[in-house]
Design a protein around this motif. Structure first.
Motif, PDB file in Angstrom:
ATOM      1  N   ARG A 249       0.333  -8.403  62.393  1.00  0.00           N
ATOM      2  CA  ARG A 249       0.707  -7.063  62.870  1.00  0.00           C
ATOM      3  C   ARG A 249       2.065  -7.083  63.569  1.00  0.00           C
ATOM      4  N   MET A 250       2.371  -8.163  64.274  1.00  0.00           N
ATOM      5  CA  MET A 250       3.664  -8.269  64.951  1.00  0.00           C
ATOM      6  C   MET A 250       4.811  -8.407  63.956  1.00  0.00           C
ATOM      7  N   LEU A 251       4.533  -8.972  62.806  1.00  0.00           N
ATOM      8  CA  LEU A 251       5.579  -9.284  61.834  1.00  0.00           C
ATOM      9  C   LEU A 251       5.793  -8.213  60.770  1.00  0.00           C
ATOM     10  N   SER A 252       4.825  -7.327  60.560  1.00  0.00           N
ATOM     11  CA  SER A 252       4.954  -6.345  59.480  1.00  0.00           C
ATOM     12  C   SER A 252       5.402  -4.995  60.018  1.00  0.00           C
ATOM     13  N   GLY A 253       6.209  -4.304  59.237  1.00  0.00           N
ATOM     14  CA  GLY A 253       6.616  -2.941  59.590  1.00  0.00           C
ATOM     15  C   GLY A 253       7.491  -2.831  60.809  1.00  0.00           C
ATOM     16  N   ARG A 254       8.251  -3.866  61.112  1.00  0.00           N
ATOM     17  CA  ARG A 254       9.026  -3.891  62.347  1.00  0.00           C
ATOM     18  C   ARG A 254      10.223  -2.956  62.350  1.00  0.00           C
ATOM     19  N   GLY A 255      10.580  -2.400  61.197  1.00  0.00           N
ATOM     20  CA  GLY A 255      11.711  -1.486  61.148  1.00  0.00           C
ATOM     21  C   GLY A 255      11.405  -0.111  61.716  1.00  0.00           C
ATOM     22  N   GLN A 256      10.131   0.176  61.987  1.00  0.00           N
ATOM     23  CA  GLN A 256       9.750   1.433  62.637  1.00  0.00           C
ATOM     24  C   GLN A 256      10.000   1.284  64.135  1.00  0.00           C
ATOM     25  N   TYR A 257      10.533   2.333  64.750  1.00  0.00           N
ATOM     26  CA  TYR A 257      10.819   2.217  66.183  1.00  0.00           C
ATOM     27  C   TYR A 257       9.543   2.065  66.998  1.00  0.00           C
ATOM     28  N   LEU A 258       8.596   2.978  66.826  1.00  0.00           N
ATOM     29  CA  LEU A 258       7.338   2.907  67.575  1.00  0.00           C
ATOM     30  C   LEU A 258       6.390   1.990  66.816  1.00  0.00           C
ATOM     31  N   HIS A 259       6.504   0.712  67.087  1.00  0.00           N
ATOM     32  CA  HIS A 259       5.754  -0.304  66.354  1.00  0.00           C
ATOM     33  C   HIS A 259       4.883  -1.080  67.335  1.00  0.00           C
ATOM     34  N   LEU A 260       3.565  -0.920  67.213  1.00  0.00           N
ATOM     35  CA  LEU A 260       2.634  -1.560  68.138  1.00  0.00           C
ATOM     36  C   LEU A 260       2.780  -3.082  68.117  1.00  0.00           C
ATOM     37  N   GLY A 261       2.971  -3.655  66.939  1.00  0.00           N
ATOM     38  CA  GLY A 261       3.110  -5.106  66.845  1.00  0.00           C
ATOM     39  C   GLY A 261       4.316  -5.628  67.611  1.00  0.00           C
ATOM     40  N   ARG A 262       5.448  -4.906  67.530  1.00  0.00           N
ATOM     41  CA  ARG A 262       6.634  -5.336  68.276  1.00  0.00           C
ATOM     42  C   ARG A 262       6.402  -5.170  69.777  1.00  0.00           C
ATOM     43  N   ALA A 263       5.693  -4.121  70.170  1.00  0.00           N
ATOM     44  CA  ALA A 263       5.371  -3.933  71.582  1.00  0.00           C
ATOM     45  C   ALA A 263       4.487  -5.075  72.081  1.00  0.00           C
ATOM     46  N   GLU A 264       3.506  -5.473  71.267  1.00  0.00           N
ATOM     47  CA  GLU A 264       2.649  -6.608  71.636  1.00  0.00           C
ATOM     48  C   GLU A 264       3.469  -7.900  71.715  1.00  0.00           C
ATOM     49  N   HIS A 265       4.358  -8.097  70.748  1.00  0.00           N
ATOM     50  CA  HIS A 265       5.197  -9.299  70.741  1.00  0.00           C
ATOM     51  C   HIS A 265       6.054  -9.362  72.009  1.00  0.00           C
ATOM     52  N   ALA A 266       6.673  -8.249  72.373  1.00  0.00           N
ATOM     53  CA  ALA A 266       7.461  -8.208  73.604  1.00  0.00           C
ATOM     54  C   ALA A 266       6.565  -8.451  74.814  1.00  0.00           C
ATOM     55  N   GLY A 267       5.316  -7.991  74.731  1.00  0.00           N
ATOM     56  CA  GLY A 267       4.351  -8.233  75.807  1.00  0.00           C
ATOM     57  C   GLY A 267       3.997  -9.703  75.953  1.00  0.00           C
ATOM     58  N   VAL A 268       3.885 -10.413  74.837  1.00  0.00           N
ATOM     59  CA  VAL A 268       3.636 -11.858  74.891  1.00  0.00           C
ATOM     60  C   VAL A 268       4.798 -12.548  75.610  1.00  0.00           C
ATOM     61  N   HIS A 269       6.022 -12.122  75.286  1.00  0.00           N
ATOM     62  CA  HIS A 269       7.189 -12.677  75.983  1.00  0.00           C
ATOM     63  C   HIS A 269       7.121 -12.371  77.478  1.00  0.00           C
ATOM     64  N   ALA A 270       6.803 -11.137  77.819  1.00  0.00           N
ATOM     65  CA  ALA A 270       6.734 -10.747  79.226  1.00  0.00           C
ATOM     66  C   ALA A 270       5.661 -11.547  79.963  1.00  0.00           C
ATOM     67  N   LEU A 271       4.496 -11.715  79.348  1.00  0.00           N
ATOM     68  CA  LEU A 271       3.427 -12.497  79.973  1.00  0.00           C
ATOM     69  C   LEU A 271       3.870 -13.944  80.194  1.00  0.00           C
ATOM     70  N   GLY A 272       4.539 -14.521  79.207  1.00  0.00           N
ATOM     71  CA  GLY A 272       5.054 -15.883  79.367  1.00  0.00           C
ATOM     72  C   GLY A 272       6.046 -15.978  80.506  1.00  0.00           C
ATOM     73  N   SER A 273       6.876 -14.957  80.654  1.00  0.00           N
ATOM     74  CA  SER A 273       7.844 -14.959  81.755  1.00  0.00           C
ATOM     75  C   SER A 273       7.156 -14.815  83.103  1.00  0.00           C
ATOM     76  N   VAL A 274       6.086 -14.032  83.163  1.00  0.00           N
ATOM     77  CA  VAL A 274       5.297 -13.930  84.399  1.00  0.00           C
ATOM     78  C   VAL A 274       4.856 -15.329  84.815  1.00  0.00           C
ATOM     79  N   ILE A 275       4.308 -16.071  83.865  1.00  0.00           N
ATOM     80  CA  ILE A 275       3.832 -17.426  84.161  1.00  0.00           C
ATOM     81  C   ILE A 275       4.980 -18.312  84.635  1.00  0.00           C
ATOM     82  N   ALA A 276       6.121 -18.258  83.927  1.00  0.00           N
ATOM     83  CA  ALA A 276       7.277 -19.087  84.303  1.00  0.00           C
ATOM     84  C   ALA A 276       7.742 -18.771  85.725  1.00  0.00           C
ATOM     85  N   PHE A 277       7.871 -17.491  86.042  1.00  0.00           N
ATOM     86  CA  PHE A 277       8.348 -17.115  87.370  1.00  0.00           C
ATOM     87  C   PHE A 277       7.325 -17.409  88.461  1.00  0.00           C
TER      88      PHE A 277
END
Length: 129
Positions: free
Chosen positions: A30-58
């Motif tokens: 889901r993160m990898l398909s249809g990413r050219g759409q602006y409102l894309h749930l998969g891209r939002a989730e992917h960015a969320g995974v990055h944000a969660l990882g940064s929470v842990i790092a900080f």
């Protein structure tokens, strides 16, 4: 080496490890398909995974919670839009891994993410240390 420099280097390594896992190991179909759409749930989730990882790092370097909340919200917004730009480039120009322009777009995408980490580390050093 001073303690702040050592912690800065640890934070840099933590963000690099987080980036490797979030971008290359933890993406779902889901993160990898249809990413050219602006409102894309998969891209939002992917960015969320990055944000969660940064929470842990900080958290691991002892950053204060209010700082972490602000910095990861900003990271989520930037990551979402950087990835949208790359997806639009690939869709509009019909890029695939066999075309050199695909790799240029990927390189710009990755560089922008790395510059984001430089800014995040600067903010940590300036406001959280």
């Amino acid at each position: 080496m001073t303690a702040p420099i050592g912690t800065l280097l640890i934070l840099l390594c933590l963000l690099q490890i987080k980036h490797m896992f979030a971008d290359y190991f933890l993406q779902t179909p889901r993160m990898l398909s249809g990413r050219g759409q602006y409102l894309h749930l998969g891209r939002a989730e992917h960015a969320g995974v990055h944000a969660l990882g940064s929470v842990i790092a900080f958290l691991l370097v002892g950053a204060p919670l209010p700082f972490i909340v602000v910095i990861v919200i900003l990271e989520w917004i930037l990551h979402f839009h950087i990835d949208f730009w790359k997806a639009r480039q690939c869709d509009q120009k019909q890029l695939d891994p066999f075309k050199p322009a695909f790799w240029r777009a990927s390189g710009v995408d990755q560089a922008l993410h790395q510059f984001t980490y430089v800014a995040m580390i600067w903010a940590w050093a300036e406001f959280a240390v």
